[in-house]
Design a protein around this motif. Structure first.
Motif, short mmCIF file in Angstrom:
data_model
loop_
_atom_site.label_atom_id
_atom_site.label_comp_id
_atom_site.label_asym_id
_atom_site.label_seq_id
_atom_site.Cartn_x
_atom_site.Cartn_y
_atom_site.Cartn_z
N ARG A 78 0.82 -1.20 0.00
CA ARG A 78 0.00 0.00 0.00
C ARG A 78 0.86 1.27 0.00
O ARG A 78 0.41 2.31 -0.40
N HIS A 79 2.06 1.15 0.49
CA HIS A 79 2.93 2.32 0.60
C HIS A 79 3.91 2.33 -0.56
O HIS A 79 4.50 1.32 -0.89
N GLY A 80 4.06 3.49 -1.15
CA GLY A 80 5.00 3.60 -2.24
C GLY A 80 5.03 5.02 -2.78
O GLY A 80 4.43 5.94 -2.23
N VAL A 81 5.76 5.17 -3.86
CA VAL A 81 5.94 6.47 -4.50
C VAL A 81 5.82 6.26 -6.01
O VAL A 81 6.39 5.33 -6.56
N GLU A 82 5.04 7.12 -6.64
CA GLU A 82 4.93 7.13 -8.10
C GLU A 82 5.46 8.46 -8.60
O GLU A 82 5.12 9.51 -8.05
N LEU A 83 6.26 8.42 -9.64
CA LEU A 83 6.76 9.63 -10.27
C LEU A 83 5.99 9.83 -11.56
O LEU A 83 6.02 8.97 -12.43
N THR A 84 5.27 10.93 -11.66
CA THR A 84 4.58 11.25 -12.92
C THR A 84 5.25 12.48 -13.50
O THR A 84 6.07 13.13 -12.84
N THR A 116 16.57 6.72 3.98
CA THR A 116 15.33 7.01 3.29
C THR A 116 15.42 8.41 2.68
O THR A 116 16.30 9.18 3.03
N VAL A 117 14.49 8.70 1.78
CA VAL A 117 14.44 10.02 1.15
C VAL A 117 13.38 10.86 1.85
O VAL A 117 12.29 10.38 2.15
N VAL A 118 13.72 12.12 2.14
CA VAL A 118 12.78 13.06 2.74
C VAL A 118 12.56 14.19 1.73
O VAL A 118 13.52 14.75 1.20
N VAL A 119 11.29 14.48 1.48
CA VAL A 119 10.90 15.53 0.54
C VAL A 119 10.58 16.79 1.33
O VAL A 119 9.80 16.74 2.28
N GLN A 120 11.18 17.92 0.95
CA GLN A 120 10.89 19.21 1.57
C GLN A 120 9.95 19.98 0.66
O GLN A 120 10.26 20.21 -0.50
N VAL A 121 8.78 20.34 1.22
CA VAL A 121 7.75 21.02 0.43
C VAL A 121 7.79 22.51 0.75
O VAL A 121 8.20 22.93 1.83
N SER A 122 7.34 23.33 -0.20
CA SER A 122 7.41 24.79 -0.07
C SER A 122 6.65 25.34 1.13
O SER A 122 6.98 26.42 1.62
N GLY A 124 6.86 24.19 4.06
CA GLY A 124 7.66 23.91 5.25
C GLY A 124 7.61 22.46 5.73
O GLY A 124 8.38 22.07 6.59
N ARG A 125 6.70 21.67 5.18
CA ARG A 125 6.61 20.27 5.61
C ARG A 125 7.77 19.46 5.08
O ARG A 125 8.33 19.76 4.03
N ARG A 126 8.12 18.43 5.83
CA ARG A 126 9.14 17.47 5.43
C ARG A 126 8.45 16.11 5.43
O ARG A 126 8.03 15.63 6.46
N ILE A 127 8.36 15.50 4.26
CA ILE A 127 7.63 14.26 4.07
C ILE A 127 8.62 13.11 3.88
O ILE A 127 9.28 13.02 2.85
N PRO A 128 8.77 12.22 4.89
CA PRO A 128 9.63 11.04 4.69
C PRO A 128 8.93 10.02 3.80
O PRO A 128 7.76 9.71 4.02
N LEU A 129 9.62 9.54 2.80
CA LEU A 129 9.06 8.54 1.90
C LEU A 129 9.39 7.14 2.42
O LEU A 129 10.51 6.89 2.85
N ARG A 130 8.43 6.23 2.35
CA ARG A 130 8.67 4.85 2.79
C ARG A 130 9.47 4.07 1.76
O ARG A 130 10.10 3.08 2.09
N ALA A 131 9.37 4.47 0.52
CA ALA A 131 10.12 3.81 -0.54
C ALA A 131 10.64 4.90 -1.46
O ALA A 131 9.94 5.88 -1.69
N PRO A 132 11.84 4.78 -1.96
CA PRO A 132 12.79 3.70 -1.72
C PRO A 132 13.42 3.79 -0.33
O PRO A 132 13.47 4.85 0.28
N MET A 133 13.88 2.63 0.16
CA MET A 133 14.51 2.52 1.47
C MET A 133 15.72 1.60 1.31
O MET A 133 15.65 0.60 0.58
N SER A 134 16.81 1.91 1.99
CA SER A 134 18.05 1.16 1.79
C SER A 134 18.05 -0.21 2.45
O SER A 134 18.88 -1.05 2.10
N LEU A 135 17.13 -0.50 3.36
CA LEU A 135 17.09 -1.80 4.03
C LEU A 135 16.88 -2.90 3.00
O LEU A 135 15.86 -2.94 2.31
N LEU A 136 17.85 -3.79 2.87
CA LEU A 136 17.79 -4.92 1.96
C LEU A 136 17.59 -4.53 0.50
O LEU A 136 16.98 -5.26 -0.28
N ASP A 137 18.09 -3.37 0.11
CA ASP A 137 17.95 -2.91 -1.27
C ASP A 137 19.28 -2.33 -1.75
O ASP A 137 19.65 -1.22 -1.38
#
Length: 161
Positions: A78-84, A116-122, A124-137
């Motif tokens: 259910r958790h992921g990231v799509e790039l459009t 993990t990757v954290v997205v900084q939005v204009s 002021g929010r910082r959104i940690p992404l669940r994927a991609p993640m370096s654990l076992l990758d």
């Protein structure tokens, strides 16, 4: 593990839009570890308070953890990231969409050795992404680079990853 849908394009220009999701082992490993630590802690607490946990009760706790670590990863991710081409879509707990121009930065956060990757939005929010993640990758760096390339190509901002 954490495979994108389709191939990994070298740059964010053209090609299929990548989707990053956690793999079954990336979900199962922390779950199993947490359940085993919880079972051990429960056992220690029961023994420390003068109670006694039978072998059958201990086996029930451990087997529940093992079953959960098999069942939960088999559920659809259910958790992921799509790039459009127009936005970054964060899936999980609902669908959140961030237009590339609203993203002011990307950073790699390391917690307990897992990156993990954290997205900084204009706003002021910082959104940690669940994927991609370096654990076992082993491909985490390439996936983070793809995410940064897509942002740079569409935002036109500095490359901060």
């Amino acid at each position: 593990m954490n495979d994108p849908a389709g191939s990994l394009p070298q740059s964010g220009v053209g090609g299929a839009t990548p989707t990053f999701r956690l793999g079954a082992l990336q979900i199962a490993a922390p779950l199993l570890g947490g359940l085993l630590v919880g079972t051990a802690l429960a056992y220690v607490l029961v023994e420390a308070t003068g109670g006694h946990m039978t072998a059958g009760e201990l086996w029930t706790c451990v087997s529940a953890g093992l079953i959960a670590s098999v069942v939960v990863p088999s559920l659809p991710p259910r958790h992921g990231v799509e790039l459009t081409h127009s936005q970054l879509v964060v899936l999980g707990g609902g669908r959140r969409e961030f237009v590339w121009q609203d993203i002011i930065g990307l950073e790699i956060r390391k917690t307990l050795g897992i990156r993990t990757v954290v997205v900084q939005v204009s706003d002021g929010r910082r959104i940690p992404l669940r994927a991609p993640m370096s654990l076992l990758d082993r491909d985490f760096d390439a996936k983070a680079r793809i995410l940064a390339d897509w942002w740079t190509a569409r935002r036109g901002g500095p490359d901060r990853v």
